[in-house]
Design an enzyme around this catalytic site. Structure first.
Site, PDB file in Angstrom:
ATOM      1  N   LEU A  80       0.819  -1.213   0.000  1.00  9.47           N
ATOM      2  CA  LEU A  80       0.000   0.000   0.000  1.00  9.47           C
ATOM      3  C   LEU A  80       0.859   1.272   0.000  1.00  9.47           C
ATOM      4  CD1 LEU A  80      -2.952   1.074   0.210  1.00  9.47           C
ATOM      5  CD2 LEU A  80      -2.570   1.227   2.680  1.00  9.47           C
ATOM      6  N   ASP A  81       0.599   2.158  -0.952  1.00  9.73           N
ATOM      7  CA  ASP A  81       1.254   3.472  -1.025  1.00  9.73           C
ATOM      8  C   ASP A  81       2.773   3.376  -1.105  1.00  9.73           C
ATOM      9  OD1 ASP A  81      -1.248   4.642  -0.856  1.00  9.73           O
ATOM     10  OD2 ASP A  81      -1.172   4.804   1.326  1.00  9.73           O
ATOM     11  N   ALA A  82       3.284   2.255  -1.601  1.00 18.83           N
ATOM     12  CA  ALA A  82       4.729   2.054  -1.635  1.00 18.83           C
ATOM     13  C   ALA A  82       5.263   1.867  -3.048  1.00 18.83           C
ATOM     14  CB  ALA A  82       5.113   0.858  -0.764  1.00 18.83           C
TER      15      ALA A  82
END
Lengths: 284, 284, 284, 284
Positions: free
Chosen positions: C227-229
């Site tokens: 996530l969000d990486a």
């Protein structure tokens, strides 16, 4: 003429502003600056006020007593009052990086900073010649695992002997002990070379490079127990691209660090910072 | 509850702040915002104050009368008092460029703007469908050299019929007449596509390209008699390089224009702008 | 005339640039853009090249075959070749926030985006009227815990039926499944409303407010499993102060999100992004 | 190993890039950087290329001869070739302001600048002690209306005796004569304390204050005959508000000036600047 700066915070209630401005008027002060902030979530009121007093009988100490009795008790205020008559004294802690040191001393020499620098402390000798050039006493206090406690004792003696008001860690690169932090709460300013809370801890430019961010930053903050987690005073950022190697980030970052640290020093020196809830209110 | 916003400017004198805050306290108002500025060169004092009134008997008109008699005369104040009860009415003047129009209407539709848009005027029909989509009345008032005067007459009739408070030129591309400016002093907001005072007049992106600047900008300002020389409300900038052709500058500039114009609209609507000496004081 | 854009990456070796430019010259192409980057840490070479071909017999497919045989094998290149003849097709996934939607559709309508939008998918009906106004087919595919799999199946059918090239999550607010990510690797663009890697996950503006940062940001990135990486395409930032409440951060953030997402869409569409090691190379 | 940097500009024609990269390959050079730009308006091609040569027999002079004969004539190129073996020599001209001086010497001392500073010239003695601290020869050459010509003669002698490559005016505050400009074309870098072309000439911060701009800037540019009108190398900006007095603009401007001038020095030193049509191409 004397100028007084008053910083107040307390639970928000009606009539605080009118009461304070009345008080100043009664003391024949002329308000030259007033700003306030209310944290609606926490219901806390903050105020910063500058007032000029020209009559002969004015003394800051008498003013403080009167303020305490007339206002502070009534509203349950936490307050600080500073007189323009006294310049704050700043201790510089440095290590091996010279860019923030050159920058601060250049500003100091030009009269840009309204403060005194009684001495510089470093755990290394590398930058002694810079202190010498600027004619500022330099104390070499090496820090190793074994000597850490004794070193800090020496630091404290110097700080107390010179009545130091606040400490600036200009890339000092050492963890500050709880003891020293407790003695100088919200009075130790650090510059961290990342856009906090991203990249806490060591080697933030390396982490930024690895993550592939398109913007890097620097953050000045007060030192608290938790590493790189204290109240943020100022932040700066600059764009980077894939073409920048780690050493490029470090070089670009130096320019950020200098400016963001100098801004924090100026804000602190001009009594424009209030700390609450691990955050800062920065008055203009 | 009613919220009142007061904007004041006058010659700087002692005790203005205390007098005003006292006045509010007497009227049982609670000050929720106060900020002030002194132009030291001109010795002019500026203040913005928001106060909440909860008692039933409060009326804005009575407050204004009382303020006029009790304070304004004494200090020679120029002042404006706004009640939160009335939303400002904005007329949009557009031409053929749609980016600021989409941006403002998108914000309007989302409830971001605290205002009403009774109608849109354009000298062309190109963007009528956008106004239709957003269900805002659209008046097509063509402007030619010969019809300019009659066109303006129609504009004025609409503005007056709808009790318009201020006008926004969202890339309207026509010179506004002295007559209209005089009727809406510091109430006509324009967006100029350069970093003023650089590149006044037509085709600023072409001029910026020719000069080889490394940063381009946009400026929102109040319209005055002199072209692009009115009080600046907000400015924005962005970096460009040699690799950007004129059309790239235009495209990048569109994003600046949208944001800088929207900022100006919000500042004006929230009564945060004071004009003095062809400059603005922008309260936070 | 046809324009071909070539993106290459491979282990860095001598003579790659000369070999590629020679190859283009032999095919009677005229290079109008060349840029390269070497990741010294990983020893990887990246190149982006645009070439114009005017002779009648040129076909992109023949060119690709020839490139594969003559060069790609020899240098172990990973490569992509795009012809200007085909516009990329973008699917928009939205939910309830309209600001990025208005912004993208406004740009699309004005011809600023070199792409096609065959349809919009949303898990809610709130923004259907906007899609209708812009005359873009709107598919309402609700997503609940139970229907998630079926919903994704419908999404995939639409994506495949329309030969979608890439997906833009314009504040879609749903976790994308591994399955969909695997089918569109580095082809799903998300806008996250923080300056990543700070404030990953939900409610980043609330976290930014709590931490007391002085700058907030937005980040466009490719969606990956974590996530969000994913690889960061663009980031934007803006200053905030203690006086900004959470809703102010959200409002200021919307302007960042719009611009940072639009930039990512344009960079992706113009074939200026290469992904490597979870980072991007962004050509100018 | 020797690194060669080549800068080329000429009329745009097909096959320039292939020809140059081939030439490098034939000489057994490995291209480590290539970038190009085409000014479509003027139809001019620009290229910057870095190549490493490891074989023993390589000499820069032989390479230049070969380049001139094989390529430059054929394409009508204007070109410059620099070897990494020689550091450029910079003369610093200063007057009474110390901020750019401290900044440049701090960077120089830290090894950030890839150049030599054989001497500093000043028309005043105020900053001599700074030069002394950094152990750089300081020449005091006063300039009055009457002595201007003789002063310049002394300057020229020093410049020639030390084989100076370029001159940096670190807030030198004197008009440079046509004669000196002609001898160092696009080799004299000035820092102007405004966002050019706004506020040309003296006291730009005063003009910015009077106009009420919301952003101030600084511009580094090459000195040409026309005052403050030479090719722009870099620009920087920062926000200001109504609350900033002229002295605040000056203080904030100093930080811009330092960084924008240092950037220009680094770009020039690293051979990243090409000048054409009174504009610059700045390679990354």
């Amino acid at each position: 003429m004397q100028k007084i700066t008053i910083l107040i915070h307390c639970k928000d209630k009606p009539n605080i502003i009118a009461s304070v401005t009345n008080f100043i008027a009664e003391k024949q002060g002329n308000i030259v600056y007033i700003d306030q902030h209310v944290d609606r979530e926490q219901n806390i009121f903050f105020m910063r006020l500058e007032s000029e007093f020209i009559h002969d009988s004015f003394t800051a100490d008498a003013f403080k007593d009167s303020f305490r009795n007339a206002l502070a008790a009534k509203f349950g205020m936490k307050w600080r009052i500073y007189s323009s008559a006294r310049k704050p004294k700043m201790a510089l802690f440095i290590s091996k990086y010279d860019h923030c040191l050159y920058d601060l001393l250049g500003r100091y020499n030009s009269g840009e900073l309204n403060l005194e620098i009684p001495f510089i402390i470093s755990n290394h000798l590398d930058l002694k010649s810079i202190a010498d050039n600027f004619k500022i006493p330099f104390y070499h206090i090496p820090v190793t695992k074994d000597t850490k406690e004794a070193a800090e004792q020496k630091q404290l003696e110097l700080l107390e002997a010179h009545k130091i008001d606040f400490i600036v860690l200009a890339r000092y690169m050492q963890i500050i002990s709880s003891n020293l932090i407790a003695k100088y709460p919200n009075k130790i300013i650090n510059i961290h070379h990342s856009f906090l809370p991203a990249f806490v801890g060591a080697k933030p430019y390396h982490s930024a490079f690895k993550r592939g961010v398109k913007i890097i930053g620097a953050t000045s903050h007060y030192v608290t127990e938790e590493l790189d987690a204290g109240p943020i005073i100022d932040q700066g950022v600059t764009r980077v691209t894939h073409s920048h190697a780690i050493e490029d980030l470090i070089a670009k970052g130096r320019d950020l660090e200098k400016i963001v640290l100098a801004n924090a020093v100026k804000l602190h020196t001009n009594r424009k910072v209030m700390v609450y809830n691990n955050k800062t209110v920065i008055f203009s």
